[in-house]
Design a protein around this motif. Structure first.
Motif, PDB file in Angstrom:
ATOM      1  N   ILE A  12      23.087 -22.676  81.143  1.00 17.32           N
ATOM      2  CA  ILE A  12      23.176 -21.216  81.228  1.00 17.32           C
ATOM      3  C   ILE A  12      23.824 -20.649  79.965  1.00 17.32           C
ATOM      4  O   ILE A  12      23.362 -19.644  79.411  1.00 17.32           O
ATOM      5  N   SER A  13      24.860 -21.292  79.478  1.00 14.61           N
ATOM      6  CA  SER A  13      25.523 -20.820  78.252  1.00 14.61           C
ATOM      7  C   SER A  13      24.575 -20.854  77.065  1.00 14.61           C
ATOM      8  O   SER A  13      24.561 -19.932  76.243  1.00 14.61           O
ATOM      9  N   LEU A  14      23.762 -21.898  76.971  1.00 21.11           N
ATOM     10  CA  LEU A  14      22.790 -21.981  75.884  1.00 21.11           C
ATOM     11  C   LEU A  14      21.730 -20.886  76.005  1.00 21.11           C
ATOM     12  O   LEU A  14      21.344 -20.267  75.001  1.00 21.11           O
ATOM     13  N   ALA A  19      19.806 -15.425  74.123  1.00 20.85           N
ATOM     14  CA  ALA A  19      19.453 -14.042  74.436  1.00 20.85           C
ATOM     15  C   ALA A  19      20.527 -13.035  74.027  1.00 20.85           C
ATOM     16  O   ALA A  19      20.396 -11.842  74.315  1.00 20.85           O
ATOM     17  N   ALA A  20      21.568 -13.491  73.356  1.00 18.55           N
ATOM     18  CA  ALA A  20      22.701 -12.619  73.021  1.00 18.55           C
ATOM     19  C   ALA A  20      22.267 -11.445  72.144  1.00 18.55           C
ATOM     20  O   ALA A  20      21.421 -11.586  71.256  1.00 18.55           O
ATOM     21  N   ALA A  21      22.893 -10.308  72.406  1.00 20.45           N
ATOM     22  CA  ALA A  21      22.575  -9.082  71.674  1.00 20.45           C
ATOM     23  C   ALA A  21      23.354  -8.957  70.366  1.00 20.45           C
ATOM     24  O   ALA A  21      23.026  -8.113  69.534  1.00 20.45           O
ATOM     25  N   ARG A  26      26.772 -14.367  70.826  1.00 23.96           N
ATOM     26  CA  ARG A  26      26.142 -15.674  70.625  1.00 23.96           C
ATOM     27  C   ARG A  26      27.207 -16.752  70.384  1.00 23.96           C
ATOM     28  O   ARG A  26      27.176 -17.809  70.995  1.00 23.96           O
ATOM     29  N   ARG A  27      28.154 -16.461  69.498  1.00 21.68           N
ATOM     30  CA  ARG A  27      29.229 -17.414  69.215  1.00 21.68           C
ATOM     31  C   ARG A  27      30.044 -17.724  70.462  1.00 21.68           C
ATOM     32  O   ARG A  27      30.422 -18.873  70.706  1.00 21.68           O
ATOM     33  N   SER A  28      30.304 -16.701  71.247  1.00 18.80           N
ATOM     34  CA  SER A  28      31.080 -16.888  72.467  1.00 18.80           C
ATOM     35  C   SER A  28      30.362 -17.834  73.436  1.00 18.80           C
ATOM     36  O   SER A  28      30.960 -18.771  73.968  1.00 18.80           O
ATOM     37  N   HIS A  29      29.083 -17.596  73.651  1.00 17.78           N
ATOM     38  CA  HIS A  29      28.318 -18.443  74.568  1.00 17.78           C
ATOM     39  C   HIS A  29      28.157 -19.861  74.021  1.00 17.78           C
ATOM     40  O   HIS A  29      28.211 -20.834  74.785  1.00 17.78           O
ATOM     41  N   LEU A  30      27.979 -19.980  72.719  1.00 21.30           N
ATOM     42  CA  LEU A  30      27.880 -21.323  72.133  1.00 21.30           C
ATOM     43  C   LEU A  30      29.212 -22.063  72.238  1.00 21.30           C
ATOM     44  O   LEU A  30      29.239 -23.278  72.435  1.00 21.30           O
ATOM     45  N   GLY A  31      30.310 -21.324  72.131  1.00 21.78           N
ATOM     46  CA  GLY A  31      31.627 -21.939  72.307  1.00 21.78           C
ATOM     47  C   GLY A  31      31.803 -22.469  73.719  1.00 21.78           C
ATOM     48  O   GLY A  31      32.329 -23.568  73.917  1.00 21.78           O
ATOM     49  N   LEU A  32      31.359 -21.691  74.695  1.00 26.53           N
ATOM     50  CA  LEU A  32      31.407 -22.164  76.081  1.00 26.53           C
ATOM     51  C   LEU A  32      30.543 -23.411  76.249  1.00 26.53           C
ATOM     52  O   LEU A  32      30.959 -24.381  76.883  1.00 26.53           O
ATOM     53  N   ALA A  33      29.341 -23.383  75.675  1.00 22.42           N
ATOM     54  CA  ALA A  33      28.445 -24.536  75.778  1.00 22.42           C
ATOM     55  C   ALA A  33      29.085 -25.776  75.160  1.00 22.42           C
ATOM     56  O   ALA A  33      28.988 -26.873  75.716  1.00 22.42           O
TER      57      ALA A  33
END
Length: 56
Positions: A12-14, A19-21, A26-33
């Motif tokens: 989901i994080s990826l 799809a990040a705006a 994007r960096r935040s979600h990749l950090g979670l991943a």
């Protein structure tokens, strides 16, 4: 958290990163991943799995 939950959250994080705006989102979600990938690897090693590492 069990392995299936970690794998789900990693995926989901990826998808959210893709799809990040904004670059920040994007960096935040990749950090979670990355964090989930680390936890997946730790869990696999703790259970003696010799699998390839999960990466973002």
């Amino acid at each position: 958290m069990d392995l299936n939950q970690l794998l789900y959250r990693h995926q989901i994080s990826l998808m959210r990163a893709d799809a990040a705006a904004s670059p920040e989102a994007r960096r935040s979600h990749l950090g979670l991943a990355d964090g989930y990938a680390d936890r997946i690897t730790e869990l696999q090693r703790a259970h003696g799995a010799e699998m390839a590492e999960v990466t973002a």
